[in-house]
Motif scaffolding. Structure first.
Motif, short mmCIF file in Angstrom:
data_model
loop_
_atom_site.label_atom_id
_atom_site.label_comp_id
_atom_site.label_asym_id
_atom_site.label_seq_id
_atom_site.Cartn_x
_atom_site.Cartn_y
_atom_site.Cartn_z
N UNK A 258 0.85 -1.19 0.00
CA UNK A 258 0.00 0.00 0.00
C UNK A 258 0.88 1.24 0.00
N UNK A 259 0.47 2.25 -0.72
CA UNK A 259 1.12 3.55 -0.66
C UNK A 259 0.03 4.59 -0.42
N UNK A 260 0.31 5.53 0.49
CA UNK A 260 -0.67 6.55 0.81
C UNK A 260 -0.02 7.87 1.12
N UNK A 261 -0.82 8.92 1.05
CA UNK A 261 -0.35 10.27 1.34
C UNK A 261 -1.46 11.26 1.10
N UNK A 262 -1.20 12.52 1.35
CA UNK A 262 -2.19 13.54 1.03
C UNK A 262 -2.37 13.64 -0.48
N UNK A 263 -3.56 14.01 -0.95
CA UNK A 263 -3.77 14.15 -2.40
C UNK A 263 -2.65 14.98 -3.03
N UNK A 264 -2.14 14.47 -4.14
CA UNK A 264 -1.00 15.10 -4.79
C UNK A 264 0.31 14.39 -4.54
N UNK A 265 0.28 13.34 -3.69
CA UNK A 265 1.54 12.66 -3.39
C UNK A 265 2.05 11.84 -4.58
N UNK A 266 1.17 11.55 -5.54
CA UNK A 266 1.59 10.94 -6.80
C UNK A 266 1.58 12.02 -7.87
N UNK A 267 2.69 12.18 -8.56
CA UNK A 267 2.79 13.19 -9.62
C UNK A 267 2.56 12.54 -10.98
N UNK A 268 1.72 13.15 -11.79
CA UNK A 268 1.54 12.72 -13.17
C UNK A 268 2.46 13.61 -14.01
N UNK B 56 -4.13 10.38 7.28
CA UNK B 56 -3.20 9.90 8.30
C UNK B 56 -2.35 11.04 8.83
N UNK B 57 -2.18 11.12 10.15
CA UNK B 57 -1.30 12.17 10.71
C UNK B 57 0.16 11.96 10.33
N UNK B 58 0.50 10.78 9.80
CA UNK B 58 1.88 10.52 9.38
C UNK B 58 2.18 11.07 8.00
N UNK B 59 1.15 11.45 7.24
CA UNK B 59 1.38 11.94 5.88
C UNK B 59 2.25 13.19 5.89
N UNK B 60 3.32 13.21 5.11
CA UNK B 60 4.12 14.44 5.03
C UNK B 60 3.31 15.58 4.42
N UNK B 61 3.61 16.78 4.82
CA UNK B 61 2.97 17.98 4.29
C UNK B 61 3.60 18.27 2.93
N UNK B 62 2.80 18.13 1.88
CA UNK B 62 3.34 18.32 0.53
C UNK B 62 3.75 19.75 0.26
N UNK B 63 3.21 20.67 1.05
CA UNK B 63 3.57 22.07 0.85
C UNK B 63 4.86 22.44 1.56
N UNK B 64 5.33 21.50 2.40
CA UNK B 64 6.52 21.78 3.19
C UNK B 64 7.81 21.59 2.41
#
Length: 305
Positions: free
Chosen positions: A197-207, A297-305
Protein backbone atom coordinates in the motif's frame (compact mmCIF):
# COMPACT_ATOMS: atom_id res chain seq x y z
CA UNK A 1 21.58 -12.58 8.49
CA UNK A 2 20.15 -15.74 10.06
CA UNK A 3 16.43 -16.19 9.66
CA UNK A 4 15.99 -13.73 6.82
CA UNK A 5 17.05 -15.75 3.78
CA UNK A 6 13.42 -16.57 2.96
CA UNK A 7 12.47 -12.87 2.94
CA UNK A 8 15.24 -10.88 1.30
CA UNK A 9 16.77 -11.43 -2.09
CA UNK A 10 19.60 -9.55 -3.78
CA UNK A 11 17.36 -6.63 -4.77
CA UNK A 12 16.12 -5.92 -1.24
CA UNK A 13 19.60 -6.35 0.20
CA UNK A 14 21.02 -3.88 -2.32
CA UNK A 15 18.45 -1.21 -1.42
CA UNK A 16 18.91 -1.81 2.32
CA UNK A 17 22.68 -1.40 1.89
CA UNK A 18 22.20 1.79 -0.15
CA UNK A 19 19.95 3.32 2.50
CA UNK A 20 21.99 2.01 5.43
CA UNK A 21 19.42 -0.17 7.19
CA UNK A 22 20.77 -3.70 6.84
CA UNK A 23 20.84 -4.42 10.57
CA UNK A 24 17.39 -2.96 11.19
CA UNK A 25 16.00 -4.90 8.23
CA UNK A 26 17.48 -8.10 9.61
CA UNK A 27 15.63 -7.57 12.91
CA UNK A 28 12.40 -6.78 11.09
CA UNK A 29 12.81 -9.89 8.95
CA UNK A 30 13.22 -12.14 11.94
CA UNK A 31 10.02 -10.71 13.44
CA UNK A 32 7.91 -11.46 10.36
CA UNK A 33 5.65 -14.51 10.51
CA UNK A 34 5.65 -17.66 8.46
CA UNK A 35 2.10 -18.59 9.42
CA UNK A 36 -1.34 -17.06 9.90
CA UNK A 37 -1.93 -16.36 13.57
CA UNK A 38 -5.46 -16.44 15.09
CA UNK A 39 -5.60 -12.64 15.31
CA UNK A 40 -4.73 -12.40 11.61
CA UNK A 41 -7.32 -15.03 10.72
CA UNK A 42 -9.99 -13.06 12.61
CA UNK A 43 -8.92 -9.88 10.80
CA UNK A 44 -9.27 -11.52 7.39
CA UNK A 45 -12.79 -12.78 8.03
CA UNK A 46 -14.26 -9.29 8.47
CA UNK A 47 -12.76 -7.81 5.29
CA UNK A 48 -14.83 -7.06 2.16
CA UNK A 49 -11.74 -6.35 0.03
CA UNK A 50 -8.57 -8.24 -0.87
CA UNK A 51 -6.04 -6.71 -3.28
CA UNK A 52 -3.83 -9.11 -5.24
CA UNK A 53 -0.88 -8.81 -7.63
CA UNK A 54 0.74 -11.19 -10.09
CA UNK A 55 2.37 -11.41 -13.51
CA UNK A 56 0.05 -12.46 -16.32
CA UNK A 57 1.61 -15.69 -17.68
CA UNK A 58 0.48 -14.86 -21.21
CA UNK A 59 2.07 -11.39 -21.39
CA UNK A 60 4.48 -11.28 -18.40
CA UNK A 61 2.93 -7.95 -17.42
CA UNK A 62 2.30 -7.31 -13.73
CA UNK A 63 -1.17 -6.24 -12.63
CA UNK A 64 -2.81 -5.39 -9.32
CA UNK A 65 -6.51 -6.15 -8.89
CA UNK A 66 -9.29 -5.97 -6.28
CA UNK A 67 -11.29 -8.99 -5.13
CA UNK A 68 -14.44 -8.28 -3.11
CA UNK A 69 -17.19 -10.15 -1.33
CA UNK A 70 -19.31 -10.38 1.77
CA UNK A 71 -17.06 -10.52 4.87
CA UNK A 72 -15.97 -14.13 5.21
CA UNK A 73 -15.32 -14.44 1.46
CA UNK A 74 -11.62 -14.55 2.34
CA UNK A 75 -10.55 -16.59 5.35
CA UNK A 76 -7.72 -18.66 6.71
CA UNK A 77 -8.17 -22.39 6.09
CA UNK A 78 -4.99 -23.35 7.91
CA UNK A 79 -1.86 -21.73 9.25
CA UNK A 80 -0.41 -21.50 5.74
CA UNK A 81 -3.44 -21.11 3.48
CA UNK A 82 -6.29 -18.72 2.75
CA UNK A 83 -9.34 -19.36 0.61
CA UNK A 84 -11.23 -16.83 -1.48
CA UNK A 85 -14.84 -17.33 -2.57
CA UNK A 86 -15.59 -15.81 -5.96
CA UNK A 87 -13.59 -15.17 -9.10
CA UNK A 88 -12.20 -12.16 -10.88
CA UNK A 89 -14.39 -11.10 -13.82
CA UNK A 90 -13.15 -11.75 -17.34
CA UNK A 91 -12.56 -8.01 -17.80
CA UNK A 92 -9.95 -8.06 -15.03
CA UNK A 93 -6.41 -8.24 -16.47
CA UNK A 94 -5.44 -10.74 -13.74
CA UNK A 95 -8.18 -13.25 -14.58
CA UNK A 96 -5.78 -15.51 -16.50
CA UNK A 97 -3.07 -15.44 -13.83
CA UNK A 98 -5.55 -16.28 -11.07
CA UNK A 99 -6.83 -19.23 -13.07
CA UNK A 100 -3.31 -20.63 -13.56
CA UNK A 101 -2.23 -23.04 -10.80
CA UNK A 102 1.05 -22.12 -9.12
CA UNK A 103 1.08 -18.46 -10.13
CA UNK A 104 3.06 -16.45 -7.53
CA UNK A 105 0.60 -14.07 -5.87
CA UNK A 106 0.98 -11.16 -3.48
CA UNK A 107 -2.05 -10.17 -1.40
CA UNK A 108 -2.94 -7.40 1.01
CA UNK A 109 -6.02 -7.04 3.20
CA UNK A 110 -6.45 -3.44 4.27
CA UNK A 111 -9.12 -2.12 6.65
CA UNK A 112 -9.52 1.68 6.45
CA UNK A 113 -11.85 1.58 9.49
CA UNK A 114 -9.03 0.51 11.81
CA UNK A 115 -5.96 1.47 9.76
CA UNK A 116 -4.79 -2.14 9.90
CA UNK A 117 -3.36 -4.19 7.06
CA UNK A 118 -1.97 -7.65 6.47
CA UNK A 119 0.13 -8.98 3.59
CA UNK A 120 0.37 -12.60 2.54
CA UNK A 121 2.53 -13.86 -0.33
CA UNK A 122 2.27 -17.31 -1.85
CA UNK A 123 0.97 -19.27 -4.82
CA UNK A 124 -2.57 -19.48 -6.12
CA UNK A 125 -4.60 -22.58 -6.81
CA UNK A 126 -8.06 -22.34 -8.45
CA UNK A 127 -10.84 -24.12 -6.54
CA UNK A 128 -14.45 -24.97 -7.27
CA UNK A 129 -15.62 -21.80 -5.51
CA UNK A 130 -12.73 -19.42 -6.16
CA UNK A 131 -9.08 -19.60 -5.17
CA UNK A 132 -6.75 -20.94 -2.50
CA UNK A 133 -3.42 -19.28 -1.74
CA UNK A 134 -0.66 -21.34 -0.18
CA UNK A 135 1.30 -18.88 1.96
CA UNK A 136 5.06 -18.47 1.81
CA UNK A 137 5.19 -15.46 4.13
CA UNK A 138 2.77 -13.37 6.20
CA UNK A 139 3.45 -9.76 7.24
CA UNK A 140 1.73 -7.33 9.56
CA UNK A 141 2.18 -3.67 8.63
CA UNK A 142 2.04 -0.48 10.68
CA UNK A 143 -0.79 2.02 9.98
CA UNK A 144 1.51 4.71 8.56
CA UNK A 145 0.12 6.66 5.58
CA UNK A 146 -3.19 4.77 5.71
CA UNK A 147 -6.24 7.03 5.50
CA UNK A 148 -9.11 6.27 7.88
CA UNK A 149 -12.54 5.66 6.38
CA UNK A 150 -15.18 4.97 9.01
CA UNK A 151 -17.69 2.89 7.07
CA UNK A 152 -18.76 1.47 3.73
CA UNK A 153 -21.93 0.54 1.89
CA UNK A 154 -22.45 -2.23 -0.66
CA UNK A 155 -24.28 -1.52 -3.90
CA UNK A 156 -25.93 -4.25 -5.93
CA UNK A 157 -24.13 -5.66 -8.98
CA UNK A 158 -21.12 -4.36 -10.83
CA UNK A 159 -20.81 -1.64 -13.40
CA UNK A 160 -22.27 -2.52 -16.80
CA UNK A 161 -19.88 -0.28 -18.74
CA UNK A 162 -17.12 -1.96 -20.70
CA UNK A 163 -13.52 -1.64 -19.56
CA UNK A 164 -11.63 1.23 -21.14
CA UNK A 165 -8.14 0.34 -22.33
CA UNK A 166 -5.29 2.47 -23.53
CA UNK A 167 -1.53 2.83 -23.72
CA UNK A 168 -1.39 6.09 -21.77
CA UNK A 169 -3.49 8.15 -19.36
CA UNK A 170 -6.38 10.31 -20.49
CA UNK A 171 -6.69 13.78 -18.96
CA UNK A 172 -9.52 12.54 -16.71
CA UNK A 173 -7.45 9.59 -15.52
CA UNK A 174 -4.51 11.89 -14.83
CA UNK A 175 -6.73 14.15 -12.72
CA UNK A 176 -8.02 11.15 -10.78
CA UNK A 177 -4.48 10.00 -9.96
CA UNK A 178 -3.41 13.52 -8.99
CA UNK A 179 -6.27 13.65 -6.46
CA UNK A 180 -5.73 10.14 -5.03
CA UNK A 181 -4.69 9.56 -1.42
CA UNK A 182 -4.03 5.81 -1.83
CA UNK A 183 -2.83 3.28 -4.35
CA UNK A 184 -1.72 -0.34 -4.31
CA UNK A 185 1.66 -1.42 -5.68
CA UNK A 186 2.29 -4.86 -7.17
CA UNK A 187 5.85 -6.10 -7.70
CA UNK A 188 7.55 -9.40 -8.50
CA UNK A 189 10.87 -11.16 -8.20
CA UNK A 190 12.28 -14.46 -9.44
CA UNK A 191 10.37 -16.58 -6.94
CA UNK A 192 7.33 -14.57 -5.87
CA UNK A 193 5.04 -11.56 -5.95
CA UNK A 194 4.07 -8.86 -3.46
CA UNK A 195 1.30 -6.31 -2.96
CA UNK A 196 1.82 -3.23 -0.81
CA UNK A 197 0.00 0.00 0.00
CA UNK A 198 1.12 3.55 -0.66
CA UNK A 199 -0.67 6.55 0.81
CA UNK A 200 -0.35 10.27 1.34
CA UNK A 201 -2.19 13.54 1.03
CA UNK A 202 -3.77 14.15 -2.40
CA UNK A 203 -1.00 15.10 -4.79
CA UNK A 204 1.54 12.66 -3.39
CA UNK A 205 1.59 10.94 -6.80
CA UNK A 206 2.79 13.19 -9.62
CA UNK A 207 1.54 12.72 -13.17
CA UNK A 208 4.61 13.86 -15.09
CA UNK A 209 3.20 13.05 -18.52
CA UNK A 210 0.42 10.83 -19.97
CA UNK A 211 2.88 7.95 -19.84
CA UNK A 212 4.79 8.57 -16.61
CA UNK A 213 4.11 8.86 -12.88
CA UNK A 214 6.40 9.40 -9.93
CA UNK A 215 6.14 9.45 -6.16
CA UNK A 216 8.38 10.06 -3.19
CA UNK A 217 9.22 6.96 -1.18
CA UNK A 218 8.22 7.76 2.40
CA UNK A 219 10.09 6.19 5.33
CA UNK A 220 8.53 2.84 6.25
CA UNK A 221 9.52 -0.42 7.93
CA UNK A 222 13.02 -0.46 6.34
CA UNK A 223 12.52 -3.94 4.85
CA UNK A 224 12.31 -2.54 1.29
CA UNK A 225 10.43 -5.53 -0.09
CA UNK A 226 8.66 -3.60 -2.85
CA UNK A 227 11.64 -1.44 -3.76
CA UNK A 228 13.87 -4.50 -3.60
CA UNK A 229 11.62 -6.25 -6.09
CA UNK A 230 11.76 -3.22 -8.39
CA UNK A 231 15.55 -3.21 -8.10
CA UNK A 232 15.56 -6.86 -9.24
CA UNK A 233 12.69 -6.72 -11.74
CA UNK A 234 11.17 -3.42 -12.96
CA UNK A 235 7.80 -4.92 -13.94
CA UNK A 236 5.17 -3.26 -11.78
CA UNK A 237 1.38 -2.96 -11.49
CA UNK A 238 -0.58 -0.12 -9.86
CA UNK A 239 -4.20 -0.04 -8.69
CA UNK A 240 -6.00 3.22 -8.00
CA UNK A 241 -9.47 2.85 -6.47
CA UNK A 242 -12.20 5.48 -6.39
CA UNK A 243 -13.49 4.86 -2.87
CA UNK A 244 -16.76 6.70 -3.59
CA UNK A 245 -17.74 5.20 -6.98
CA UNK A 246 -15.94 1.85 -7.03
CA UNK A 247 -14.20 2.63 -10.33
CA UNK A 248 -10.76 1.07 -10.66
CA UNK A 249 -7.76 2.29 -12.64
CA UNK A 250 -5.14 -0.40 -13.24
CA UNK A 251 -1.76 0.39 -14.74
CA UNK A 252 1.03 -1.93 -15.78
CA UNK A 253 4.53 -0.91 -16.77
CA UNK A 254 8.03 -0.59 -15.39
CA UNK A 255 9.37 1.26 -12.37
CA UNK A 256 12.78 2.79 -11.72
CA UNK A 257 14.31 3.80 -8.36
CA UNK A 258 15.95 7.19 -8.12
CA UNK A 259 18.38 7.94 -5.27
CA UNK A 260 19.58 11.45 -4.54
CA UNK A 261 22.28 12.74 -2.27
CA UNK A 262 20.17 12.24 0.87
CA UNK A 263 18.52 8.82 0.64
CA UNK A 264 18.80 7.71 4.26
CA UNK A 265 16.15 5.62 5.99
CA UNK A 266 14.50 8.60 7.69
CA UNK A 267 14.75 10.95 4.76
CA UNK A 268 13.04 9.68 1.64
CA UNK A 269 13.28 13.26 0.37
CA UNK A 270 15.62 12.27 -2.42
CA UNK A 271 14.34 8.72 -2.88
CA UNK A 272 11.69 8.45 -5.58
CA UNK A 273 10.04 5.87 -7.79
CA UNK A 274 9.41 6.69 -11.44
CA UNK A 275 6.82 4.56 -13.26
CA UNK A 276 6.46 4.29 -17.05
CA UNK A 277 3.03 3.22 -18.29
CA UNK A 278 2.67 0.34 -20.74
CA UNK A 279 -1.09 -0.27 -20.53
CA UNK A 280 -4.09 1.22 -18.71
CA UNK A 281 -7.38 -0.50 -17.84
CA UNK A 282 -10.21 1.56 -16.35
CA UNK A 283 -13.25 -0.39 -15.10
CA UNK A 284 -16.19 1.83 -14.08
CA UNK A 285 -17.91 0.76 -10.83
CA UNK A 286 -15.90 -2.47 -10.77
CA UNK A 287 -15.95 -2.61 -6.96
CA UNK A 288 -19.36 -2.65 -5.21
CA UNK A 289 -18.04 -0.89 -2.08
CA UNK A 290 -18.71 2.78 -1.37
CA UNK A 291 -16.58 4.16 1.44
CA UNK A 292 -17.03 7.26 3.58
CA UNK A 293 -14.81 10.32 3.16
CA UNK A 294 -11.24 9.95 4.42
CA UNK A 295 -9.54 11.23 7.53
CA UNK A 296 -5.96 11.64 6.38
CA UNK A 297 -3.20 9.90 8.30
CA UNK A 298 -1.30 12.17 10.71
CA UNK A 299 1.88 10.52 9.38
CA UNK A 300 1.38 11.94 5.88
CA UNK A 301 4.12 14.44 5.03
CA UNK A 302 2.97 17.98 4.29
CA UNK A 303 3.34 18.32 0.53
CA UNK A 304 3.57 22.07 0.85
CA UNK A 305 6.52 21.78 3.19
Amino acid sequence: MPGTTGIYHAGSLAVQERVGVRELAARMGRASGEGIKPVAAAFLEIQPLLVVSAADPSTSRVWTSPLTGTPGFVRATGTHQISVIGRAPETDPLATALATPGTPLGTIALDPRTRRRMRLNGRVRPTARGYAVEADRVFGNCPKYLQKRDSYEVVAGRGAEAARRGSELTSEQAEFIASADTFFLGTVHAEGADTSHRGGNPGFVSVDSPGELSWRDYAGNSMFLSLGNIEADPRTGLLFLDWQTGTTLQLTGEALLEFGADSGADSGEERRVRFTVTEVVERPSAVPLRWSAPEYSPANPDLAG
